[in-house]
Scaffold this active site. Structure first.
Site, PDB file in Angstrom:
ATOM      1  N   TYR A 206       0.828  -1.211   0.000  1.00 11.45           N
ATOM      2  CA  TYR A 206       0.000   0.000   0.000  1.00 11.45           C
ATOM      3  C   TYR A 206       0.863   1.262   0.000  1.00 11.45           C
ATOM      4  O   TYR A 206       0.614   2.175  -0.812  1.00 11.45           O
ATOM      5  CB  TYR A 206      -0.969  -0.011   1.183  1.00 11.45           C
ATOM      6  CG  TYR A 206      -1.890   1.187   1.214  1.00 11.45           C
ATOM      7  CD1 TYR A 206      -2.897   1.332   0.258  1.00 11.45           C
ATOM      8  CD2 TYR A 206      -1.749   2.180   2.183  1.00 11.45           C
ATOM      9  CE1 TYR A 206      -3.739   2.443   0.275  1.00 11.45           C
ATOM     10  CE2 TYR A 206      -2.588   3.285   2.205  1.00 11.45           C
ATOM     11  CZ  TYR A 206      -3.575   3.410   1.254  1.00 11.45           C
ATOM     12  OH  TYR A 206      -4.409   4.505   1.260  1.00 11.45           O
ATOM     13  N   LYS A 210       0.904   4.283  -2.989  1.00 10.45           N
ATOM     14  CA  LYS A 210       0.739   5.705  -2.720  1.00 10.45           C
ATOM     15  C   LYS A 210       1.978   6.501  -3.152  1.00 10.45           C
ATOM     16  O   LYS A 210       1.861   7.634  -3.621  1.00 10.45           O
ATOM     17  CB  LYS A 210       0.460   5.919  -1.236  1.00 10.45           C
ATOM     18  CG  LYS A 210      -0.837   5.293  -0.756  1.00 10.45           C
ATOM     19  CD  LYS A 210      -2.058   6.011  -1.277  1.00 10.45           C
ATOM     20  CE  LYS A 210      -2.940   5.238  -2.204  1.00 10.45           C
ATOM     21  NZ  LYS A 210      -4.170   5.940  -2.605  1.00 10.45           N
TER      22      LYS A 210
END
Length: 330
Positions: A206, A210
């Site tokens: 994750y 990002k």
């Protein structure tokens, strides 16, 4: 440095109150993806409360989207035709293309486009030709941006406005180790799609997604300067919020999102509305806590330009393989 960064994060989470959105959005058309729950729904609620004329709730699940529409209408007393529920599945390139085509043909204008839909997971699955969180958070996000930017540019010229496209990023970009950056040239996305690599680095996945968003927005700002570009493209971090994002992650991640320091989704959504309302000074920039902020980790300092150049090159090659010519939209 890591300890100082964590202490700074804690301070912001506990002591920083994001400004409640104000002003009027009368006459404006706003699109928010991932808006049936969480941050997206709360951002749409703010836009409805502040008088936006058309708000597109872009959702994967139409039933949940309609439930969100009814809830927002009841809460804000906006007109029955303000909120529209449109389907888009960011795990499907075909769905992204169909949604963008509908945007182009069915909406007279777009003022604000917020790409909020995202995924965090510790479970390996594929969507299209990549691991699902990379497909949803990165590839489809920038595919959609490329496809709708011509409509935003058209709106700018026709209505004398400066539309904004905001991508919801995260402060965790600063923690990404991104070992996949050591892949051979033009092989980053291939490595990110590898199940064995995912299993080895899944805690980092994750943050990597990002980081890739932040790097791509920076690259856009460098290649298309604000003073010669009709649209503002930025990214924002809403901070750690109590949302459903971590439902597929470990118990530890789930409990962190439920911790006392986590913001409510309404509180975090203020960052989305703020970013979508900014001017050219935010083009190509990262915003945190409703201010333009420095990026950190691999997105800053030595080697960051070379990394974002490579990411942008490989991302645009990926987009061109999905739809030839699409990157001309940028």
């Amino acid at each position: 440095m890591a300890v100082l960064g964590f202490l700074s994060f804690l301070y912001r989470q506990i002591f920083t109150t994001l400004p409640v959105p104000t002003g009027s959005y009368a006459g404006q058309t706003v699109v928010v993806t991932g808006s049936n729950i969480g941050l997206g729904k709360e951002a749409a609620r703010h836009f409805a409360r502040l008088g936006a004329s058309t708000i597109i709730l872009a959702v994967r699940n139409l039933r949940k989207g309609k439930d969100a529409k009814a809830e927002i209408e009841k809460d804000t007393n906006c007109g029955p035709n303000v909120l529209q529920v449109w389907e888009v599945d960011m795990a499907s390139y075909a769905s992204v293309k169909a949604f963008a085509a509908r945007i182009t043909t069915d909406l007279p204008r777009i003022d604000i486009f917020i790409e909020n839909a995202g995924k965090a997971t510790g479970i390996y699955t594929k969507a299209e030709d990549n691991e699902s969180s990379i497909t949803i958070n990165v590839i489809s996000t920038f595919l959609l941006a490329a496809l709708v930017l011509p409509k935003l540019k058209e709106s700018a010229e026709k209505y004398g406005i400066r539309p904004v496209l905001t991508i919801v990023a995260s402060a965790v970009h600063a923690t990404a180790k991104f070992t996949e950056r050591n892949a051979p040239e033009e092989k980053i996305f291939d490595m990110l799609s590898d199940e064995a690599v995912f299993e080895k680095n899944k805690v980092d996945r994750y943050p990597v997604s990002k980081l890739l968003e932040v790097l791509a927005v920076q690259a856009i700002g460098e290649r298309y300067p604000a003073d010669s570009y009709a649209v503002t493209i930025n990214c924002t971090s809403p901070g750690l919020c109590r949302s459903g994002l971590a439902r597929e992650l470990s118990d530890d991640s789930f409990h962190i999102q439920r911790s006392p320091i986590a913001r409510s989704t309404e509180h975090g959504s203020r960052a989305l509305v703020h970013a979508g309302s900014q001017g050219p000074e935010s083009h190509g920039k990262y915003l945190s806590d409703c201010v333009i902020s420095p990026t950190r980790g691999l997105a800053a300092g030595k080697g960051s330009k070379e990394l974002r150049d490579r990411v942008w090159r490989e991302l645009t090659q990926k987009l061109e393989s999905i739809q030839p010519g699409v990157t001309r939209g940028f």
